[in-house]
Design a protein around this motif. Structure first.
Motif, PDB file in Angstrom:
ATOM      1  N   GLY A 148       8.787  18.618 -45.440  1.00 52.36           N
ATOM      2  CA  GLY A 148       8.807  19.192 -44.103  1.00 52.36           C
ATOM      3  C   GLY A 148       9.741  18.364 -43.224  1.00 52.36           C
ATOM      4  N   ARG A 149       9.574  18.473 -41.910  1.00 53.42           N
ATOM      5  CA  ARG A 149      10.402  17.712 -40.979  1.00 53.42           C
ATOM      6  C   ARG A 149       9.523  16.921 -40.020  1.00 53.42           C
ATOM      7  N   GLY A 150      10.016  15.731 -39.664  1.00 54.36           N
ATOM      8  CA  GLY A 150       9.339  14.938 -38.654  1.00 54.36           C
ATOM      9  C   GLY A 150       9.793  15.343 -37.265  1.00 54.36           C
ATOM     10  N   ASP A 151       9.239  14.675 -36.241  1.00 53.31           N
ATOM     11  CA  ASP A 151       9.625  14.991 -34.856  1.00 53.31           C
ATOM     12  C   ASP A 151      11.111  14.778 -34.620  1.00 53.31           C
ATOM     13  N   ASP A 152      11.723  13.861 -35.383  1.00 56.24           N
ATOM     14  CA  ASP A 152      13.156  13.590 -35.236  1.00 56.24           C
ATOM     15  C   ASP A 152      14.019  14.575 -36.027  1.00 56.24           C
TER      16      ASP A 152
END
Ligand code: AMP
Ligand code: FE
Ligand code: FE
Ligand code: ZN
Length: 284
Positions: free
Chosen positions: A67-71
């Motif tokens: 998935g993706r992090g906040d950044d």
């Protein structure tokens, strides 16, 4: 009704055989247990064959996803998949690819350690593991060689994402994974989304996108979630009309948590079963 929907056996990075695991689940007073080894269904048949009377088994898996992090950077996310058809060919192939990724990545990490003079034999680590090798197998080898006193220390000092020995693996994009589970008639629940002790966590905004693709639920009660995490995730699940689950994420001696220390409500369990068409819950 006591329901624990997330456990691991020796088929991945737990320490109980599938047969022992279902025996211990019954002894712990559980009514329902899910076997959710990482990226493999190899433990299913043994668990069914050994199922004690009175215990129900949910055949599942914990899938390695990206998935993706906040950044916006990639982050490892785990997706619990339940009651899917294990013979659906696209999903079979993706599981095999994930297990191959695990082998090459653990081999590279072990080789880096050996080159650095640590007493680790990459072949021995891979030989001892079952079909789905992971960092806990390297952690066990490091403990046995006396490099670190415990599995937890192995992770903190040598196996974390910040370690010089860490090698990422090419996991399944989260959206593709949800679609694969659905295509195989299964139900998908995002595992421990805020387990920060393991490293960076996913941006929660992705959960709304996944819900639109058929994600069924969020694992909320989990040993690596604090009270604030539980509140945030409960609110998110309710706003998106997702099922809330709870589970121990039992790994036998590789973690301190016991079977049934976190559980799922009966109504949540029934809601998941209602959405599945790939395999049945097995009654012992
Ligand atoms: P891998 O699947 O090879 O990336 O390894 C991740 C697995 O390591 C997780 O599924 C957990 O079972 C285990 N793990 C992660 N962090 C820790 C930790 N701090 N202590 C013990 N086990 C951990
Ligand atoms: Fe694990
Ligand atoms: Fe996990
Ligand atoms: Zn797990």
């Amino acid at each position: 009704m006591r329901i624990d929907l997330h456990t691991h056996s020796v088929v991945s990075d737990g320490t109980d055989t599938p047969a022992d695991l279902v025996g211990k689940a019954a002894a712990a007073g559980l009514d329902v247990v899910a076997l959710t080894d990482h990226d493999t269904t190899a433990g299913w048949d043994e668990a069914v064959a050994a199922l004690p009377s009175g215990l129900r088994l949910v055949r599942g898996m914990e899938m390695s996803c990206e998935g993706r992090g906040d950044d916006g950077d990639p982050v490892a996310v785990h997706l619990l998949a339940y009651l899917f058809d294990p013979s659906e060919s696209g999903f079979v192939a993706e599981r095999a690819r994930l297990r191959d990724e695990r082998v090459s990545r653990i081999r590279t990490m072990a080789l880096r350690m050996a080159e650095d003079g640590l007493p680790i034999d990459p072949d021995a680590v891979l030989d001892r593991a079952g079909p789905s090798v992971g960092r806990p197998h390297l952690a066990q080898a490091l403990v046995e060689a006396g490099v670190v006193p415990s599995i937890g220390d192995a992770f903190t000092e040598l196996l974390s994402t910040r370690s010089r020995y860490y090698v990422p693996k090419a996991d399944t994009p989260l959206a593709d994974a949800v679609q694969m589970v659905r295509a195989a008639g299964g139900v998908a629940v995002v595992a421990h989304p805020l387990a920060r002790s393991r490293g960076r966590v996913m941006a929660l905004g992705q959960i709304e996108e996944l819900a639109a693709l058929g994600l069924a639920g969020i694992e909320v009660a989990h040993p690596d979630h604090g009270a604030d995490d539980v509140r945030v995730l409960t609110d998110l699940a309710s706003s998106l009309d997702l099922v809330v689950t709870g589970s121990s994420d039992y790994h036998g001696d590789n973690k301190r948590i016991g079977l049934g220390e976190f559980t799922t409500a009966p109504a949540a369990f029934e809601a998941l079963v209602d959405r599945a068409s790939g395999t049945e819950v097995v009654a012992g």
